[in-house]
Design an enzyme around this catalytic site. Structure first.
Site, mmCIF file in Angstrom:
data_model
loop_
_atom_site.group_PDB
_atom_site.id
_atom_site.type_symbol
_atom_site.label_atom_id
_atom_site.label_comp_id
_atom_site.label_asym_id
_atom_site.label_seq_id
_atom_site.Cartn_x
_atom_site.Cartn_y
_atom_site.Cartn_z
ATOM 1 N N MET A 515 48.070 34.828 30.703
ATOM 2 C CA MET A 515 49.441 35.321 30.785
ATOM 3 C C MET A 515 49.488 36.840 30.863
ATOM 4 O O MET A 515 50.363 37.411 31.506
ATOM 5 C CB MET A 515 50.238 34.839 29.562
ATOM 6 C CG MET A 515 50.559 33.351 29.578
ATOM 7 S SD MET A 515 51.704 32.904 28.270
ATOM 8 C CE MET A 515 50.696 33.177 26.820
ATOM 9 N N CYS A 516 48.579 37.519 30.184
ATOM 10 C CA CYS A 516 48.574 38.984 30.189
ATOM 11 C C CYS A 516 47.825 39.504 31.413
ATOM 12 O O CYS A 516 46.965 38.818 31.982
ATOM 13 C CB CYS A 516 47.911 39.514 28.917
ATOM 14 S SG CYS A 516 48.809 39.088 27.409
ATOM 15 N N THR A 517 48.152 40.724 31.791
ATOM 16 C CA THR A 517 47.474 41.354 32.920
ATOM 17 C C THR A 517 46.155 41.922 32.421
ATOM 18 O O THR A 517 46.100 43.029 31.873
ATOM 19 C CB THR A 517 48.344 42.475 33.519
ATOM 20 O OG1 THR A 517 49.620 41.927 33.854
ATOM 21 C CG2 THR A 517 47.702 43.055 34.760
#
Length: 646
Positions: A515-517
């Site tokens: 979900m996170c970059t």
């Protein structure tokens, strides 16, 4: 009239009141524009003009001739019209602007004054005795455009002839006659003659057959009201003309509109054999030296910032890239879809190129992990009155104005409709779609800088349908992609042209690291910089967004794709043609969108298979399946035949 002042003049060399300059700040603003945009490194002289108050409008405070310059000094010099009027008198001037302070200091001032004075001497020898030619002024300048300091030194070259005052008195009747003569003249004459009750111009008098006698009187219209009754500096060159004509004694009437006119009898002390010049202006301390105008503290800070932003850009045109079209870049209206890491760096780079119109679109809030990677946000943006971080897009727009108040930044807290994410609230989704479509219409270039792949589909379609320049930047862990999408007339592919399926939901059912970059931090800076530089290079190409990937302009290449890899620190330029069945830019998709609008978009959002049917990917998939089945059957047939040999 105080008789003591008249007596003090008699028996002494004639003295003159030196001219003083008064330069308004608008003159230096015009000079900086001229230097930056036209002169650049050129040190050719520039014609300018100055003006003095008309002699009849002098006040008691104008005890020195004052030459005024402002922004119009450059405009008037380049026009055929004159600034002379009942209020002002125009003077011709020449400006020499050098490139360094060292050159300003090292230049030989005596030789320069002689060079300038020779121009006046040439006019005199050619018979031009008008005041504009006889009393030209010159100014040496150096413009420190970085610190907004302007060094300048005025010169009023005068040819030397020594005269002694033999008599001095008032002449009321002659003063009345002179006033009447001046009232009949359309343009003011500063020096003329009177012979046998008749006034005439100096050139006419000198070219006439009459000789100077006891009835000849020369009239000088003074441009100052000095308490010592000394005439202004402008008289010197007129007296040199008379000395050069062989006149040894003359009657001179110094006319002043305030009633302090005087009649003098002058005697030439010696014949001026050598040509000598004087005329460098002195400082207020009566010393020879230049003046300094430090405008940094006077200019409005916002205006100062506006000029400073463009300074480095315009310096590119001096030597490195004279053909660079900065105006075209500055006039671009740019839409940034995504206000996070890529959006922040792209916005800063755009401002560095002088772009003034930037619009942010995002629907996220600033989180505590953002400020270290996203330079438009700080720690205080991570929380607000609601207990949540501030909305990214509005805060990014505010941050740009804090960095440079002259930028026109705006923001929209907007959720871009995403392919693969069915519509839950049609009214809200349609409103978002209509806002996005309007923003694409209003802007010239669109940057796709979002986190997810599917969020780029609708902007890609809108950009193609409306023939906009679309720049795409995407990040991997240690890689990045920067590309420009094709237009309706060239054959460049878009972000989706290598796909054989329509984009789908990539956000649901993801772990935290998905979900996170999760990327190497430097990749965002590199991709953002390349994206903006690609935009500028495309704008400099004669064909703009229509340019082929293999073409060059004076500013360099305009590649289609740039793929960067941090694991081996390499970059590769690639070209991928437009795919006939692309889910975003193929002609069937564009045509369907143009004819159906929101209805088509809604159907695609709700059912990606509908999009695949329209663009032809469904048939491509069927053909791939049939080909795969044929290969399997062929492989099965080969296996059966092998059994015969067992």
């Amino acid at each position: 009239m105080i008789m003591t002042e008249l007596r003090d003049l008699v028996g002494k060399p004639l003295k003159y009141v030196p001219t003083r300059s008064f330069v308004e700040s608008s003159f230096f603003k015009a000079l900086s524009d001229l230097k930056l945009n036209q002169l650049k490194l050129n040190t050719d002289t520039v014609s300018i003009s100055g003006f003095m108050n008309h002699p009849k409008n002098l006040t008691k405070f104008q005890d020195y001739p004052i030459l005024n310059l402002d922004f119009s000094s450059f405009e008037l010099a380049s026009s055929a019209s004159s600034a002379a009027s009942d209020e002002n008198v125009e003077y011709k001037g020449t400006l020499l602007n050098v490139n360094t302070i060292e050159e300003f200091k090292a230049i030989n001032k005596s030789d320069l004054l002689k060079q300038w004075g020779s121009l006046i001497y040439k006019s005199i020898t050619e018979g031009d005795t008008t005041y504009r030619s006889v009393n030209q002024f010159f100014v040496l300048t150096f413009s420190d455009l970085k610190k907004y300091k302007f060094y300048y030194w005025f010169a009023y070259p005068s040819l030397q002839s020594q005269w002694t005052v033999k008599e001095c008195k008032e002449a009321p009747s002659f003063e009345d006659e002179t006033r009447k003569y001046l009232d009949t003249q359309e343009e003011l004459e500063f020096f003329f003659a009177r012979e046998q009750e008749e006034f005439c111009g100096l050139s006419k008098f000198l070219n006439g057959s009459k000789k100077v006698n006891e009835h000849s009187t020369f009239v000088f219209v003074d441009s100052c009201r000095h308490p010592g009754l000394y005439p202004g500096w402008q008289l010197k060159n007129f007296l040199y003309i008379l000395a050069r004509q062989g006149m040894r004694e003359i009657r001179l009437f110094v006319y002043r509109y305030d009633g302090t006119s005087i009649m003098m009898k002058l005697q030439l002390d010696s014949i001026p054999n050598d040509i000598k010049f004087m005329g460098w202006e002195r400082t207020k301390d009566d010393k020879l030296g230049p003046k300094l105008a430090d405008l940094g503290s006077l200019i409005d800070p916002i205006q100062l910032a506006d000029q400073a932003v463009d300074l480095n850009l315009k310096l590119m045109k001096w030597r490195i890239s004279p053909q660079l079209n900065l105006e075209k870049v500055a006039q671009q209206k740019v839409l940034l879809l995504g206000s996070g890491t890529l959006g922040s760096y792209v916005a800063r780079a755009l401002m560095g190129w002088g772009v003034r119109h930037i619009t942010f679109v995002d629907n996220g809030r600033v989180s505590y992990s953002n400020p270290v990677r996203q330079p438009l946000f700080g720690f205080n943006d991570c929380f607000s009155d609601e207990g949540l971080g501030r909305w990214k897009a509005p805060r990014a727009a505010e941050a740009l104005k804090e960095i440079f108040p002259g930028v026109n930044s705006s923001a929209y807290n907007l959720e871009v409709p995403m392919i693969g994410h069915p519509v839950e609230n049609e009214q809200s989704a349609k409103a978002n779609y209509e806002t996005l479509e309007r923003l694409v219409d209003e802007n010239d270039a669109i940057f796709l800088l979002m986190d997810s792949r599917e969020s780029r589909w609708l902007p890609t379609l809108l950009g193609m349908a409306k023939n906009k320049l679309v720049i795409n930047a995407a990040l991997g862990f240690d890689s990045f992609l920067v590309m420009r999408h094709g237009t309706t007339t060239n054959n460049l592919g878009c972000y989706y042209c290598n796909d054989v399926v329509a984009p789908s939901d990539s956000l649901s059912d993801r772990t935290l690291d998905q979900m996170c970059t999760v990327t190497r931090p430097g990749g965002a800076l590199m991709a953002s910089a390349l994206a903006v530089e690609l935009l500028v290079s495309v704008l400099q190409h004669p064909e703009g967004a229509e340019a082929d990937a293999k073409e060059h302009s004076f500013f360099g290449e305009v590649p289609h794709q740039i793929r960067g890899f941090l694991h081996n620190f390499s970059q590769t330029k690639l070209y991928a043609p437009k795919y006939t069945h692309c889910s975003a830019c193929s002609q069937p998709v564009v045509d369907s969108f143009r004819s159906q609008g929101w209805d088509f978009v809604k159907n695609c959002l709700n059912d990606t298979k509908h999009l695949e049917r329209v663009c032809g990917l469904e048939e491509v998939q069927r053909e791939a399946e049939r080909a795969s089945e044929a290969l399997l059957e062929q492989a099965a047939g080969l296996d059966l035949s092998d059994e015969e040999w067992l």
